[in-house]
Design an enzyme around this catalytic site. Structure first.
Site, PDB file in Angstrom:
ATOM      1  N   ASP A 229     -22.477 -23.002  13.192  1.00  0.00           N
ATOM      2  CA  ASP A 229     -23.752 -23.684  12.977  1.00  0.00           C
ATOM      3  C   ASP A 229     -24.830 -22.597  13.048  1.00  0.00           C
ATOM      4  O   ASP A 229     -24.617 -21.520  13.620  1.00  0.00           O
ATOM      5  CB  ASP A 229     -24.000 -24.790  14.010  1.00  0.00           C
ATOM      6  CG  ASP A 229     -25.119 -25.736  13.534  1.00  0.00           C
ATOM      7  OD1 ASP A 229     -25.820 -25.397  12.555  1.00  0.00           O
ATOM      8  OD2 ASP A 229     -25.309 -26.803  14.139  1.00  0.00           O
TER       9      ASP A 229
HETATM   10  C1  BGC Z   1     -27.786 -27.943  11.962  1.00  0.00           C
HETATM   11  C2  BGC Z   1     -26.707 -27.979  10.905  1.00  0.00           C
HETATM   12  C3  BGC Z   1     -27.283 -27.522   9.599  1.00  0.00           C
HETATM   13  C4  BGC Z   1     -27.841 -26.133   9.777  1.00  0.00           C
HETATM   14  C5  BGC Z   1     -28.457 -25.549   8.532  1.00  0.00           C
HETATM   15  C6  BGC Z   1     -28.462 -26.589  12.039  1.00  0.00           C
HETATM   16  O1  BGC Z   1     -29.560 -26.638  12.869  1.00  0.00           O
HETATM   17  O2  BGC Z   1     -27.237 -28.271  13.218  1.00  0.00           O
HETATM   18  O3  BGC Z   1     -26.180 -29.272  10.782  1.00  0.00           O
HETATM   19  O4  BGC Z   1     -26.321 -27.589   8.605  1.00  0.00           O
HETATM   20  O5  BGC Z   1     -28.846 -26.159  10.766  1.00  0.00           O
HETATM   21  O6  BGC Z   1     -29.617 -26.217   8.203  1.00  0.00           O
END
Ligand code: BGC
Length: 751
Positions: A229
């Site tokens: 993530d």
């Molecule tokens: C989120 C993810 C997301 C990523 C990119 C993170 O803060 O938890 O689900 O895909 O950001 O935007």
């Protein structure tokens, strides 16, 4: 282009290899011209494409794309084909935007309705979450666009999500928090898996060897690559060792350098790096092989967004058949949310729509002069409340029926923080009170990402849950309210009566950096049913304008062995006057078990369209997993011998048909004995029962617990003896049975 991965890796320098361990900017991976390795691009998210510029994570600055209903909404459609259409459509938009991996679906289980990101997840139940994820992934990847199943694993709160250590027992992980991921991987092979921010049982998910290596790769045979993530990695070298191929976003080269140094210092085997790189390159070449310029039809996608939203709407209450409306009804539309509609969640699923149909516009289009609008409250709380209520009261008084648009704003729920309570904003609760005093025919329409308490439920005749219904929500709600479409959504989560009733109430966000999942497997309806607690609306619930009759349940067998599949069939008839779809649900209930089990668990469902008077036979297959539970002592799934009820219903509470099947466990679980195993552990084990009886008989007269005159072992089995650890045989025989004899006995059991 040479796509022989070993060959390519063989030609790369260490510096070149480590560059691929993270992106080149916020969304794209590295490229290498010398070896013709292109880069690829990730974009959010589960309900539409959120393609942002190179170096920004700014939520609001993405290119326009179709904003489909949020996952909490489309899950309520329980419609596999529709979810597949969604996957297809987002894939087309990704291809048009030159995006190779779309970051979704999110399959985390909704542990508490306070979860700030629940709108982005599918269910409190792992079966339905897994099923829908599979269709979404298959459809998207069939078009050559990769998915990223997220967030692995146990990412169930937003509060301090990057620090919290989530403590979950093994059975609960396997029965509740893993299965949606497991099914997605085994049945659909997502090209990537995204790690969670949190720690799981002491280790960050991104650095968790058991999670990423043993479970994902060895047990489930995941063939894609693991991506972090955004910002989830703490120790990059450990993450690489554990199984994480790509860290996002990049750290300006710092992480790459750490990997390089670790290899040079001999702390990390370069072959580990090669393995991660190979996993990444395999997917990269798959995605870039289909790279193509393609446009999509915005109007068609908007129409699909409306179709999905329509099927996702859940009719929760319809007293006196207040719905559907007639176009001749004089209707007051009250509530800022009818106009300033909340149609999407905040954070990474904040898709910028290609256009937006508000409920107010669409209702006006439908019923023209028979509609009057009053704002009633302002969603940002800025305008003078009393004035707005007075205007609304006036409109309400003068019309036949009132539709009150209520719900939550992004200040109440979003990615990044959790909800603090389950109530609607105070100004809205006040409005309900005042409006229901003026008009008896009130219907509430709710826009929210997760359950709210409804202390006002009995004051209104209709309640319609539209969740965050996407950019075409206006048309969808209009069709449902006026009966152009029959509501067919059902909840994939329980609406509790109050926050205090929820299973995780005592420990949700109570500790800063730690949470213990004390409720274990009893999440959602598994908890409320076990405790026999009333709820506001149960799991699987949703009303229709027509009626369905369930009949004629048949099982392919009444007796099964633990590896058999059971086929069940039943008929479903539309006995009402309108065409409509029904979500038929199959639950399994284990009548007796050595380990505590939920009252029942969802193991199958089917959505069926029926014309008035029409009936269809529904068939559902139940595989061995449907009967099993995860035995933490065996570290494996087990089907125990016994009777199981097969329950067919229209919700978890409304079971219409049931039959019983007897299942036999053919391979007894392998027991491992030690000094602390009990006498009854051995007596219950058919393989070793004789040895235990023999030993006990030989100890008659020596063992204080067995009177000399007892004839057989059965009679000796009073509780003290059955719960006695084997070492107790030494103590209570006053040493006449020795340590050496005990060791030999245990060895004979384990052989
Ligand atoms: C989120 C993810 C997301 C990523 C990119 C993170 O803060 O938890 O689900 O895909 O950001 O935007």
């Amino acid at each position: 282009m040479n796509n022989n991965i070993d060959d390519i890796i063989g030609k790369m320098t260490l510096e070149e290899k480590v560059r691929f361990c993270s992106g080149t900017n916020f969304w794209e991976t590295e490229s290498l011209e010398r070896l013709s390795i292109p880069s690829m691009r990730f974009s959010d998210g589960p309900n539409g494409l959120r393609k942002s510029g190179e170096d920004i994570i700014a939520m609001s600055e993405s290119e326009a794309a179709t904003c489909f209903p949020a996952p909490a909404a489309y899950a309520s459609s329980w419609n596999r084909e529709l979810v597949a259409k969604l996957g297809n459509a987002i894939a087309d938009e990704a291809l048009a935007a030159d995006v190779q991996i779309v970051l979704g679906p999110g399959v985390n289980i909704k542990r508490s309705p306070l979860g700030g990101r629940n709108f982005e997840y599918l269910s409190e139940d792992p079966y339905v979450a897994g099923e829908l994820a599979v269709d979404y992934i298959k459809a998207m990847q069939a078009k050559g666009v990769g998915t990223s199943v997220k967030h692995f694993a146990a990412n169930n709160r937003e509060y301090r999500r990057m620090e919290v250590d989530t403590i979950v027992d093994e059975r609960t992980l396997h029965e509740i928090y893993y299965p949606a991921f497991e099914k997605a991987i085994k049945k659909a092979q997502p090209w990537t898996v995204m790690t969670a921010y949190n720690k799981l049982n002491g280790y960050y998910a991104s650095e968790h060897e058991e999670l990423l290596q043993q479970i994902l790769h060895d047990d489930w045979k995941f063939e894609g690559f693991v991506v972090s993530d955004w910002g989830a990695v703490d120790d990059r070298v450990q993450a690489l060792k554990a199984g994480l191929a790509v860290e996002m976003p990049p750290t300006g080269g710092l992480s790459d350098e750490k990997i390089k140094l670790a290899i040079e210092a001999g702390e990390l085997d370069e072959r580990v790096l090669d393995e991660r790189l190979a996993a990444y390159l395999r997917i990269l070449f798959k995605t870039t092989a289909v790279k193509q310029e393609k446009t999509y039809n915005q109007d068609e996608h908007h129409a699909l967004a409306e179709e999905i939203a329509t099927e996702s709407i859940v009719l929760l209450r319809n007293e006196k058949n207040i719905l559907p409306l007639n176009t001749t009804d004089k209707v007051a539309i009250i509530g800022d949310l009818a106009d300033n509609v909340r149609y999407r969640g905040g954070g990474s699923s904040q898709v910028n729509p290609t256009k937006l149909d508000t409920p107010l516009d669409k209702l006006r289009e439908k019923a023209g002069e028979n509609i009057q609008f009053a704002r009633g409250y302002s969603i940002d709380g800025k305008d003078e409340q009393e004035q707005l209520i007075k205007e609304a009261e006036k409109v309400a008084e003068s019309m036949d029926k009132v539709i009150l648009f209520l719900g939550l704003s992004e200040e109440f729920e979003s990615e990044g923080f959790d909800k603090l309570h389950l109530r609607l904003p105070e100004n809205q609760e006040l409005l309900v009170k005042r409006i229901t005093a003026k008009n008896q025919n009130v219907i509430v329409v709710l826009s929210n990402g997760s359950p709210v308490e409804m202390p006002w439920r009995d004051q209104v005749d209709g309640i319609v849950e539209i969740y965050l219904g996407g950019q075409a929500v206006g048309g969808a709600i209009t069709k449902i309210l006026y009966g152009e479409e029959n509501p067919s959504g059902k909840l994939t989560e329980t609406f509790p009566l109050k926050l205090e009733d929820t299973p995780s109430y005592f420990n949700f966000n109570q500790e800063k950096n730690r949470v213990v999942y004390q409720e274990g497997i009893f999440v959602g309806y598994r908890y409320y049913e076990k405790k026999n607690m009333p709820v506001l609306y149960p799991f699987g619930y949703g009303l229709s304008y027509t009626e369905f009759l369930y009949d004629n349940l048949k099982l392919s067998a009444n007796k099964l062995q633990d590896s058999d599949t059971l086929n069940i069939s039943f008929t479903l008839k539309n006995t009402g006057k309108r065409a409509g779809k029904e979500v038929a649900q199959v639950y399994i209930s284990d009548r007796e078990s050595s380990n505590v089990r939920p009252v029942k668990e969802l193991k199958g469902f089917e959505k069926v369209l029926l014309a008035p008077g029409e009936s269809k036979t529904v068939t559902i297959e139940l595989d061995p997993r449907a009967f099993s539970f995860y035995d933490p002592e065996q570290h494996a799934w087990r089907v125990e011998t016994g009777s199981f009820d097969i329950l067919v219903g229209s919700s978890s509470e409304a079971i219409h048909l049931s039959e019983t099947v007897k299942v036999t466990e053919t391979v007894a679980p392998k027991m491992v004995y030690d000094r602390n195993s009990t006498v009854s552990d051995v007596l219950d084990d058919p393989q070793n029962q004789d040895k235990m009886e023999e030993l006990l008989l030989s100890l008659r007269g020596k063992l204080l617990l067995i009177p000399e005159d007892e004839e057989n072992v059965d009679k000796m089995m009073f509780p003290m003896l059955s719960d006695l650890p084997l070492r107790g045989l030494i103590i209570f025989s006053q040493g006449q049975f020795t340590d050496k004899e005990l060791d030999e006995f245990i060895q004979s059991l384990n052989n």
